[in-house]
Design an enzyme around this catalytic site. Structure first.
Site, PDB file in Angstrom:
ATOM      1  N   CYS A 179      39.399  42.955  42.556  1.00  0.00           N
ATOM      2  CA  CYS A 179      39.941  43.008  41.370  1.00  0.00           C
ATOM      3  C   CYS A 179      40.347  40.921  41.726  1.00  0.00           C
ATOM      4  O   CYS A 179      40.950  40.939  42.120  1.00  0.00           O
ATOM      5  CB  CYS A 179      41.490  43.077  40.449  1.00  0.00           C
ATOM      6  SG  CYS A 179      41.978  42.500  39.101  1.00  0.00           S
ATOM      7  N   THR A 180      39.819  40.007  40.973  1.00  0.00           N
ATOM      8  CA  THR A 180      40.011  38.856  41.572  1.00  0.00           C
ATOM      9  C   THR A 180      41.422  38.212  41.012  1.00  0.00           C
ATOM     10  O   THR A 180      41.881  37.063  41.719  1.00  0.00           O
ATOM     11  CB  THR A 180      39.681  38.113  40.529  1.00  0.00           C
ATOM     12  OG1 THR A 180      39.761  37.861  39.126  1.00  0.00           O
ATOM     13  CG2 THR A 180      37.929  37.749  41.239  1.00  0.00           C
ATOM     14  N   HIS A 181      42.460  38.828  40.161  1.00  0.00           N
ATOM     15  CA  HIS A 181      43.676  38.518  40.479  1.00  0.00           C
ATOM     16  C   HIS A 181      44.932  39.065  42.040  1.00  0.00           C
ATOM     17  O   HIS A 181      45.538  38.492  42.349  1.00  0.00           O
ATOM     18  CB  HIS A 181      44.773  38.800  39.702  1.00  0.00           C
ATOM     19  CG  HIS A 181      44.380  39.072  38.251  1.00  0.00           C
ATOM     20  ND1 HIS A 181      43.051  39.171  37.297  1.00  0.00           N
ATOM     21  CD2 HIS A 181      45.247  38.374  37.596  1.00  0.00           C
ATOM     22  CE1 HIS A 181      44.055  38.434  36.154  1.00  0.00           C
ATOM     23  NE2 HIS A 181      44.830  37.818  35.997  1.00  0.00           N
TER      24      HIS A 181
ATOM     25  N   CYS B 224      35.378  37.795  37.339  1.00  0.00           N
ATOM     26  CA  CYS B 224      36.366  38.607  36.739  1.00  0.00           C
ATOM     27  C   CYS B 224      34.675  40.284  37.138  1.00  0.00           C
ATOM     28  O   CYS B 224      34.289  40.566  37.035  1.00  0.00           O
ATOM     29  CB  CYS B 224      36.494  39.276  35.523  1.00  0.00           C
ATOM     30  SG  CYS B 224      37.441  40.562  34.791  1.00  0.00           S
ATOM     31  N   ASN B 225      35.810  41.445  37.958  1.00  0.00           N
ATOM     32  CA  ASN B 225      35.652  42.432  38.874  1.00  0.00           C
ATOM     33  C   ASN B 225      35.034  43.537  37.370  1.00  0.00           C
ATOM     34  O   ASN B 225      33.918  44.228  37.033  1.00  0.00           O
ATOM     35  CB  ASN B 225      35.947  43.274  39.879  1.00  0.00           C
ATOM     36  CG  ASN B 225      35.990  43.009  41.269  1.00  0.00           C
ATOM     37  OD1 ASN B 225      35.222  42.652  42.291  1.00  0.00           O
ATOM     38  ND2 ASN B 225      37.041  41.700  41.182  1.00  0.00           N
TER      39      ASN B 225
HETATM   40  N1  DGL Z   1      41.056  39.959  37.321  1.00  0.00           N
HETATM   41  C1  DGL Z   1      40.033  41.282  36.818  1.00  0.00           C
HETATM   42  C2  DGL Z   1      39.169  41.502  37.318  1.00  0.00           C
HETATM   43  O1  DGL Z   1      38.681  40.806  38.302  1.00  0.00           O
HETATM   44  C3  DGL Z   1      41.024  41.761  35.583  1.00  0.00           C
HETATM   45  C4  DGL Z   1      42.401  41.861  35.653  1.00  0.00           C
HETATM   46  C5  DGL Z   1      41.974  42.250  34.013  1.00  0.00           C
HETATM   47  O2  DGL Z   1      42.674  41.603  32.759  1.00  0.00           O
HETATM   48  O3  DGL Z   1      42.526  44.222  33.601  1.00  0.00           O
HETATM   49  O4  DGL Z   1      38.679  42.949  37.270  1.00  0.00           O
END
Ligand code: DGL
Length: 299
Positions: A193-195, A73-74
């Site tokens: 963002c990993t999403h 998670c970034n």
């Molecule tokens: N997947 C997460 C990232 O890489 C964060 C998403 C979130 O919860 O805001 O930042």
């Protein structure tokens, strides 16, 4: 478990990292942990979030006994990586926006007019685009570029909804279309963002002129370098864990479309979908367990 890796994110996003790790660790047991109770991280207060991440990771490592933690998670890594490394006895690998990778592809020619400098995009959470860590990455690695930033929690929610089988293309257009059209010279966009790499098939189909850059392979490579276990041990299985989600005020039902991108995502209507994560993990291999973690959800 002596030869296992714990991969952690607020929601489904870390699966984009897990799939890269699985390529390099075909046998290792992978624990995937989602902090649904605190999702989305990108709009949380920094101090409270840092404490939350350290507490949850410490308790989870105690319970699951992995030999490596990957903070997939970034938003978490740009905030809590150092604090976690100081707290835990196992190695911790983090993920930060691939600004260096994008900027290295652009020649460092001297440009007299700063406004004519080459442009790259940074797509991340509202928290990550403004972090001092991100400022340092831009200053150190992309001083010859204009970095256009878009922080969007709507896009995080859309990724969750996409992983649960919803069609999100109209909302994706609404969130990104204007930004990309407004910066026609921006041919490289960092998915910070990993999403967002989970949306790659849609992004590539809708905007084929853009090169979408993420850190997944680099994180998997770093995990291979520091993994202290035996990579030949294990049966290629996974376990899914989540912190019990708080029921959102405006929960989407399965028959409703995803939230309108025109209404900003808030902690009250955001929802992370562990069911989407379970389906994804089952496509990669056997899943030994999928259940809520017996760790207090926190405030
Ligand atoms: N997947 C997460 C990232 O890489 C964060 C998403 C979130 O919860 O805001 O930042």
């Amino acid at each position: 478990m002596k030869h296992s890796i714990l991969i952690f994110d607020s929601g489904v996003g870390g699966l984009s990292i897990l799939s890269e790790i699985r390529q390099r660790f075909p046998r290792t047991h992978l624990h995937y942990l989602m902090d649904c109770a605190w999702f989305p991280y990108g709009i949380r207060d920094d101090d409270a979030l840092q404490q939350r991440i350290v507490d949850l990771c410490r308790d989870s490592v105690d319970e699951l006994q992995p030999v490596l933690l990957v903070l997939a998670c970034n938003t978490a890594s740009t905030l809590a990586l150092e604090a976690l490394r100081a707290t835990l006895k196992i190695p911790v690998v983090g993920v930060v926006p691939a600004i260096k990778v994008a900027a290295d592809q652009i020649p460092r020619t001297r440009i007299e007019d700063a406004a004519a400098a080459p442009e790259i995009g940074l797509l991340a959470t509202p928290a990550t685009v403004n972090r001092p860590y991100t400022e340092r990455l831009i200053r150190d690695f992309a001083p010859h570029c204009i970095v256009n930033r878009l922080g969007s929690s709507d896009l995080v929610q859309l990724s969750e909804d996409w992983m649960s089988g919803r069609d999100i293309r109209p909302q994706l257009q609404a969130v990104l279309g204007g930004w990309l059209t407004g910066h026609p010279a921006m041919t490289q966009v960092v998915l910070g963002c990993t999403h967002f790499p989970l949306l790659r098939p849609l992004l590539e189909a809708l905007w084929p002129q853009v090169q979408w850059i993420d850190s997944g392979q680099a994180v998997a490579a770093q995990s291979s370098r520091v993994y202290p276990g035996d990579p030949s041990a294990g049966d290629g299985s996974a376990s899914l864990w989540w912190t019990p989600p708080v029921t959102p005020v405006n929960a989407h039902s399965d028959t409703q479309p995803a939230a309108s991108p025109l209404r900003a995502t808030t902690a009250h209507d955001a929802q992370c979908h562990w069911q989407g994560a379970e389906a994804y993990l089952r496509r990669l291999g056997p899943v030994h367990s999928a259940r809520a973690l017996s760790i207090p959800p926190g405030p």
